[in-house]
Each structure stands twice: as structure tokens, then as C-alpha cells.
Design a protein around this motif. Structure first.
Motif, PDB file in Angstrom:
ATOM      1  N   LEU A 160     -68.561  -3.710  77.607  1.00  0.00           N
ATOM      2  CA  LEU A 160     -68.106  -3.530  78.985  1.00  0.00           C
ATOM      3  C   LEU A 160     -69.118  -2.787  79.852  1.00  0.00           C
ATOM      4  CD1 LEU A 160     -64.362  -2.570  78.361  1.00  0.00           C
ATOM      5  CD2 LEU A 160     -65.249  -4.762  79.173  1.00  0.00           C
ATOM      6  N   VAL A 162     -69.649   0.532  79.599  1.00  0.00           N
ATOM      7  CA  VAL A 162     -69.029   1.826  79.916  1.00  0.00           C
ATOM      8  C   VAL A 162     -69.899   2.946  79.353  1.00  0.00           C
ATOM      9  CG1 VAL A 162     -67.018   3.294  79.565  1.00  0.00           C
ATOM     10  CG2 VAL A 162     -66.726   0.835  79.908  1.00  0.00           C
ATOM     11  N   LEU A 198     -61.453   3.904  85.394  1.00  0.00           N
ATOM     12  CA  LEU A 198     -61.958   2.528  85.415  1.00  0.00           C
ATOM     13  C   LEU A 198     -62.591   2.190  86.760  1.00  0.00           C
ATOM     14  CD1 LEU A 198     -59.110   0.720  83.456  1.00  0.00           C
ATOM     15  CD2 LEU A 198     -61.391   1.339  82.636  1.00  0.00           C
ATOM     16  N   VAL A 202     -66.380   0.787  87.352  1.00  0.00           N
ATOM     17  CA  VAL A 202     -66.726  -0.323  88.233  1.00  0.00           C
ATOM     18  C   VAL A 202     -67.772   0.119  89.263  1.00  0.00           C
ATOM     19  CG1 VAL A 202     -65.831  -1.835  90.051  1.00  0.00           C
ATOM     20  CG2 VAL A 202     -64.567  -1.561  87.917  1.00  0.00           C
ATOM     21  N   ARG A 205     -71.193   0.278  87.650  1.00  0.00           N
ATOM     22  CA  ARG A 205     -71.786  -1.033  87.373  1.00  0.00           C
ATOM     23  C   ARG A 205     -72.124  -1.780  88.664  1.00  0.00           C
ATOM     24  NH1 ARG A 205     -72.367   1.132  83.546  1.00  0.00           N
ATOM     25  NH2 ARG A 205     -74.400   0.970  84.534  1.00  0.00           N
ATOM     26  N   THR A 214     -68.316  -6.046  82.458  1.00  0.00           N
ATOM     27  CA  THR A 214     -67.894  -5.464  83.732  1.00  0.00           C
ATOM     28  C   THR A 214     -68.752  -5.978  84.874  1.00  0.00           C
ATOM     29  OG1 THR A 214     -67.115  -3.463  82.605  1.00  0.00           O
ATOM     30  CG2 THR A 214     -67.485  -3.306  84.972  1.00  0.00           C
ATOM     31  N   SER A 215     -70.063  -6.014  84.673  1.00  0.00           N
ATOM     32  CA  SER A 215     -70.963  -6.520  85.717  1.00  0.00           C
ATOM     33  C   SER A 215     -70.674  -7.980  86.020  1.00  0.00           C
ATOM     34  CB  SER A 215     -72.425  -6.348  85.281  1.00  0.00           C
ATOM     35  OG  SER A 215     -72.748  -4.978  85.126  1.00  0.00           O
ATOM     36  N   LEU A 237     -60.147  -4.788  82.716  1.00  0.00           N
ATOM     37  CA  LEU A 237     -60.871  -3.714  82.027  1.00  0.00           C
ATOM     38  C   LEU A 237     -59.914  -2.847  81.213  1.00  0.00           C
ATOM     39  CD1 LEU A 237     -63.459  -2.522  84.709  1.00  0.00           C
ATOM     40  CD2 LEU A 237     -63.793  -4.096  82.804  1.00  0.00           C
TER      41      LEU A 237
END
Length: 417
Positions: A160, A162, A198, A202, A205, A214-215, A237
Motif C-alpha cells: 500500500l 504505508v 488513512l 493518502v 502518496r 495507494t498511488s 485502504l
């Protein structure tokens, strides 16, 4: 619980198998009482659950839950997130296919297999850290904390994109989300903090896109907002973080407990007479990492397994019960036996779902668990519990099925079971 009386789900969780056996003796489908007295149903029998999970008149969308739609479910209800989070788990039809396709790009067979070196390397590092923890802890280490948790959390967060600074907090918040005995104020606070965390992921990213899910989801959102709304982005997510590590965490933990309690089965796999993949599949069946998963709703009155399920009833998918259903798995369904597949007596379990909502991350969970167990017991073949199984505290949930801590001696030691 008396005959004919709805089963009250215990918000504190506990080992589900004794209750499951009693309920299955009544039938494949049973009425239950959810937290705060909300009436529901649970589908427990293997064949009934298999049918239910693919039934054309069963939906996931919260608009099909009248008590929720009409405002009779409070904000702090411990199961509310399961019912309302925007994303794959609450979408049907074209919306579900759209969201699943967007997230599925991270879980193709090629991308999962490409993660194997990373899983191997992280597993080796965590085994070193676990051994160090045992050395400083009088020979005892909490395997769940030092090994079973950081492995899937590290992998899913890498997928993700993160940052490591969020890992511990995301696990804490995830455990709050899946807890069924959490109070309303804590439930609301945990969900708000999860949302803020979260949103920070976001934002990071968006500022610095990478080769991560995520991107990719942000690009889909920003380039064509019709493909993904902002709430769906955050909801996806949340699903990935919670399901991406909690299930595998419980799977690894439950497999270690099972092998410690069944040394003959451990010897089979250490001697090469069974495969580590067999251990993973038998654990999924015998002690499913998810016990009762919320929610599905009939869009019309149904009869399943001879039991009526009224339209709009919130229904739990009883994975742990289905895994030990003797009608599907034979009279020895309650026995942990990793040779079932080799003997041709294995019946495919449902613990990772079935049908269009089958677990997207199943290949990754299987990879992580297989690598983890093989490396763990190859390095520490004498590993055993440091306390009796009966003293291990359970996770406070009837959704998740495992223990909160797993103290072990890496090189064995006498334990009174």
C-alpha cells in the motif's frame, strides 16, 4: 441457551467451537442476537454457507439492512463499520466488480509471487528479532507480537505504500475495528482516528507517488473521479489494512498453536511426509482465522437449510462452524489432520470465502503463512507453548478467531496442557 431460543453472540468472543457444535446440532442456519439486541441470523453449515455466499438474492449493500437504513443502529455499534465502510465488502454487482478490479491489480499471481523474496527476507529478520526477544525474556517470546503480526503488516503496508511510522497504530486501530466488545465511545473514536490516519497516508502518496496500490488508487481517483470516490478510496485502504494483516496474523497464530498441540502432525511435515501448504489449508478449515463475518442480507424472504431468513436480516457467515461441519468434512471433522488432502478426504473449506466476494488476498495470505511456518519450525523444530493453551487470552471478538498473545519457548520446554 435453551432449545429454540436465539443464540446470543458473546461480544467478548472466546473459543467458538463448542458453541458452533451445539448450534450445528440444531441446524445449518440459526437465529442469533447481535450486540445491543439486534436480531440476526448465522449460516453455519458448510453446504448452506456455500449456497448462501453465491445466492442471487443475497446482497452486501447497507441499503438492504432496514435497521441501519432507518437510523436504528447507533454510531457506536461495534459492527457498524463492517456494514457501512464504502468498498468491496459492501458493494454489489457492477460496483463490486469495479472496486475489485482496481484493488486486484496488486494481487495478481505474478505480483504475489514477486513478493516471495521480500516475504523470505522479512521472515528471516523477524525470526532473528524473536530469538533476541526470547534471549532477553528468560527464554520466552510472544510469537504473535514479534513474528506473526509484523510479517503480514509489513507486507501489506509495503504493497500500500504505508510508511513504517503508521504500522503500530494501524494495527491497534484495526484490532479496535474488529473488536465486538468495544464500547460505543471507543468505537467512534477508533473509527475517526483510522479515517485520519488513512487520510494522512493518502496525502503522503499524493505528494510523493510510488509503485504501490495507494498511488494507483489515487491516480484512478484523480484522473477519473467516476472510477473511484474519495470515500471508496479510504474504505478500500481500510479493508486492505484490516483484512490484509488481521486474517494472516490469526492464521499463523492458529497454525502454530495447532502444531504445538499435535506434535505428530508437526513431525509429518518436518520429515517431508506432508507439505507446509497442507498445514495452512488444514488450519484454515479446522480453526478459521475469521469465525463469524458480517454481513449479507437477503433481498427477499429466503429458506436456507430448511430455515426461513426474512428479507433484510443481517446474516453472519459462520466460517469456523462450517470448517468443522461433520456433514461436509466427515465424522472426524474436529480432528486436526494435515493428511486429509493426500488421503483424498479433504473437502474444500470456505474460510477465505466463496463466490464473487472470495478473498482477494488469499494467494498472498497463503504465501505468507506457508513461508512463515516453514522457516519458523525449520529453525526451531522444538518450539512449544510456554503456557498451557487454556491460559492463552482470546481476542475480544466473535468476528476474529485467535488468541491475543502466544508466549513460546523457541527450543521447547515442558508445558502442562
Amino acid at each position: 441457551m435453551t432449545a429454540g431460543e436465539p443464540h446470543r453472540m458473546d461480544p467478548a468472543g472466546g473459543c467458538p467451537h463448542a458453541d458452533n457444535a451445539r448450534l450445528l446440532a440444531r441446524g445449518a442456519v440459526t437465529p442469533v442476537v447481535l450486540p445491543d439486541g439486534v436480531p440476526g441470523m448465522a449460516v453455519l453449515g458448510h453446504e448452506a454457507l456455500r449456497e448462501f455466499l453465491t445466492h442471487p438474492d443475497v446482497a452486501k449493500g447497507p441499503q438492504h439492512f432496514p435497521a441501519l437504513r432507518d437510523g436504528r443502529i447507533p454510531a457506536g455499534w461495534p459492527l457498524r463499520t463492517f456494514a457501512t465502510v464504502p468498498g468491496m465488502t459492501t458493494a454489489d454487482g457492477a460496483d463490486h466488480r469495479r472496486l475489485r478490479a482496481l484493488a486486484g491489480q496488486a494481487f495478481t499471481a505474478r505480483r504475489v509471487e514477486a513478493l516471495r523474496p521480500r516475504v523470505d527476507a522479512l521472515t528471516a529478520r523477524l525470526l532473528d528479532a524473536t530469538e533476541e526477544a526470547a534471549a532477553s525474556g528468560g527464554g520466552v517470546a510472544d510469537l504473535r507480537r514479534h513474528f506473526a503480526l509484523p510479517l503480514p503488516m509489513g507486507v501489506i503496508c509495503e504493497l500500500l505504500g504505508v510508511d513504517a511510522e503508521h504500522h503500530d497504530r494501524l494495527h491497534h486501530l484495526s484490532s479496535q475495528v474488529v473488536s465486538t466488545d468495544i464500547g460505543p465511545e471507543r468505537a467512534v473514536a477508533a473509527n475517526r482516528e483510522m479515517l485520519r490516519t488513512l487520510q494522512a497516508v493518502v496525502a503522503a502518496r499524493r505528494a510523493a507517488p510510488g509503485d504501490d496500490l495507494t498511488s494507483a488508487l489515487i491516480a484512478a481517483r484523480d484522473e477519473d473521479g467516476d472510477r473511484l470516490t474519495e470515500p471508496e478510496l479510504i474504505g478500500t485502504l481500510l479493508l486492505m489494512v484490516v483484512a490484509g494483516h488481521e486474517t494472516t496474523l490469526n492464521l499463523i497464530t492458529n497454525a502454530v498453536r495447532a502444531l504445538c498441540a499435535h506434535r505428530d502432525q508437526l513431525r509429518l511435515v518436518l520429515d517431508g511426509r506432508a507439505a507446509w501448504a497442507d498445514v495452512v489449508e488444514e488450519t484454515l478449515r479446522w480453526d478459521s482465522p475469521v469465525s463469524q463475518f458480517p454481513f449479507r442480507y437477503p433481498v427477499r424472504d429466503l429458506t436456507l437449510g430448511g430455515t426461513p431468513i426474512p428479507r433484510g436480516t443481517p446474516v453472519l457467515a459462520g466460517y469456523s462452524a462450517a470448517g468443522r461441519d461433520t456433514a461436509a468434512h466427515g465424522p472426524d471433522a474436529g480432528r486436526f489432520d494435515i493428511t486429509r488432502a493426500a488421503r483424498g478426504t479433504a473437502s474444500r473449506h470456505l474460510s477465505l470465502g466463496h463466490g464473487p466476494h472470495y478473498c482477494l488476498g488469499a494467494p498472498l495470505a497463503r504465501l505468507e503463512a506457508t513461508v512463515a511456518l516453514e522457516r519458523l519450525f525449520t529453525r526451531f523444530p522444538g518450539l512449544d507453548l510456554a503456557v498451557p493453551e487454556s491460559r492463552l487470552p482470546r481476542v475480544p471478538s466473535f468476528v476474529g478467531n485467535s488468541v491475543r498473545t502466544l508466549p513460546v519457548r523457541l527450543r521447547g520446554g515442558a508445558v502442562t496442557r
